[in-house]
Design a protein around this motif. Sequence first.
Motif, short mmCIF file in Angstrom:
data_model
loop_
_atom_site.label_atom_id
_atom_site.label_comp_id
_atom_site.label_asym_id
_atom_site.label_seq_id
_atom_site.Cartn_x
_atom_site.Cartn_y
_atom_site.Cartn_z
N ILE A 27 50.60 41.26 35.10
CA ILE A 27 51.37 40.97 36.01
C ILE A 27 51.80 39.61 35.64
CG2 ILE A 27 51.76 39.92 38.18
CD1 ILE A 27 49.50 41.75 39.46
N GLU A 28 53.83 40.17 34.66
CA GLU A 28 54.07 39.00 33.72
C GLU A 28 53.98 38.04 32.85
OE1 GLU A 28 56.82 36.71 36.36
OE2 GLU A 28 57.48 38.20 38.12
N ILE A 30 50.53 36.32 32.91
CA ILE A 30 49.51 36.72 33.61
C ILE A 30 48.66 38.47 33.39
CG2 ILE A 30 49.46 34.28 34.38
CD1 ILE A 30 49.53 35.31 37.00
N LYS A 31 47.39 38.25 33.05
CA LYS A 31 46.92 39.14 33.30
C LYS A 31 45.82 39.18 34.37
CE LYS A 31 45.30 40.21 28.20
NZ LYS A 31 44.58 40.33 27.44
N SER A 32 45.80 40.08 35.17
CA SER A 32 44.89 40.67 36.58
C SER A 32 44.19 41.54 36.73
CB SER A 32 45.78 40.10 37.38
OG SER A 32 47.38 38.99 37.13
N TYR A 33 42.82 41.38 37.26
CA TYR A 33 42.56 43.17 37.62
C TYR A 33 43.20 43.10 39.40
CZ TYR A 33 38.30 44.89 39.39
OH TYR A 33 37.14 45.95 39.61
N VAL A 34 43.26 44.10 38.62
CA VAL A 34 43.57 45.47 40.43
C VAL A 34 42.85 45.71 41.12
CG1 VAL A 34 46.32 46.34 41.64
CG2 VAL A 34 46.16 44.72 39.56
N VAL A 110 51.39 32.09 41.43
CA VAL A 110 51.17 32.92 42.62
C VAL A 110 52.86 33.46 42.62
CG1 VAL A 110 50.81 31.85 45.07
CG2 VAL A 110 49.80 31.53 43.11
N ASP A 111 53.37 33.00 42.35
CA ASP A 111 54.91 33.81 42.33
C ASP A 111 55.48 34.66 42.02
OD1 ASP A 111 55.76 31.37 43.88
OD2 ASP A 111 56.92 30.22 42.02
N ALA A 112 54.62 35.07 40.29
CA ALA A 112 54.46 36.20 40.01
C ALA A 112 53.76 37.47 40.49
CB ALA A 112 54.21 35.85 38.43
N VAL A 113 52.12 36.79 40.78
CA VAL A 113 51.98 37.87 42.05
C VAL A 113 52.49 38.51 42.52
CG1 VAL A 113 48.91 38.63 43.31
CG2 VAL A 113 49.32 37.17 40.47
N LEU A 114 53.08 37.79 43.93
CA LEU A 114 53.83 37.94 45.28
C LEU A 114 54.95 38.54 44.83
CD1 LEU A 114 54.29 34.29 46.56
CD2 LEU A 114 52.13 36.26 47.14
#
Length: 245
Positions: A27-28, A30-34, A110-114
């Motif tokens: 996500i932009e 950052i790596k994320s678990y979704v 947080v902005d990227a995740v939103l």
Amino acid sequence: MANEAKPCPCEIGDRMEYGGRGQEVQIEHIKSYVVKPSSGSDKAVIVIHDVYGWQLPNTRYIADMLAANGYIAVCPDFYVGKDPWSPTSDWSKFQEWLEDKKATSINREVDAVLRFLKEQCGVHLIGSVGFCWGGVAAHHLALDYPEIKAGVSVYGIIREREDCFELKSPVLFIFAEKDEVVPLEQVSILQARLKEKCTVDHQVKIFPDQSHGFVHRKREDINPSDRPHILEARSDMLNWLNKYI
């Protein structure tokens, strides 16, 4: 910190051997678990990890539980590639390690995740859940992001912000009676100041005989005496999110 020699006993409990039902995505920056529910949803929860980072199986277990209850769950790497804390690390170096990982300095992530949730997942209602370091972060989001409709801060508390009692969205605070990191006197101050300053719904709940980490770091299947408290806290978390999201 209440215990300078060992300021975050997050290794208390059981590390789960758990792979997770979701996927790791970028996500932009950052790596994320979704993980997504089996049917479509316009509701999401940002799951904020403790000092052991976004890949901890225990935290992914909570994310999967949220997805099973109808939420898209996203657990980003809020350390942005920096090494999480390790149980073998030198606790005397903890504050030095923490210096560039402030739980109140995550707005870019947080902005990227939103953006991801709104633009790519079609989400309209968003909450947050955080544990320990992530509990501090969830408290922070309730101060800075009124668009996040509900938060659950689990054994985390902001101490350094003057406005930390002026929540912009409802928050459930979960604490443990025998927590060395957040002692009961600090919880009492939080309760009193929230009652005085806070204009949105909030709740502070203390679980008897529990220690730091009990909600996500203790396995309910092998801790029979703790099981009722673990399950009650997780049920409270879900009920709070369901109430506002």
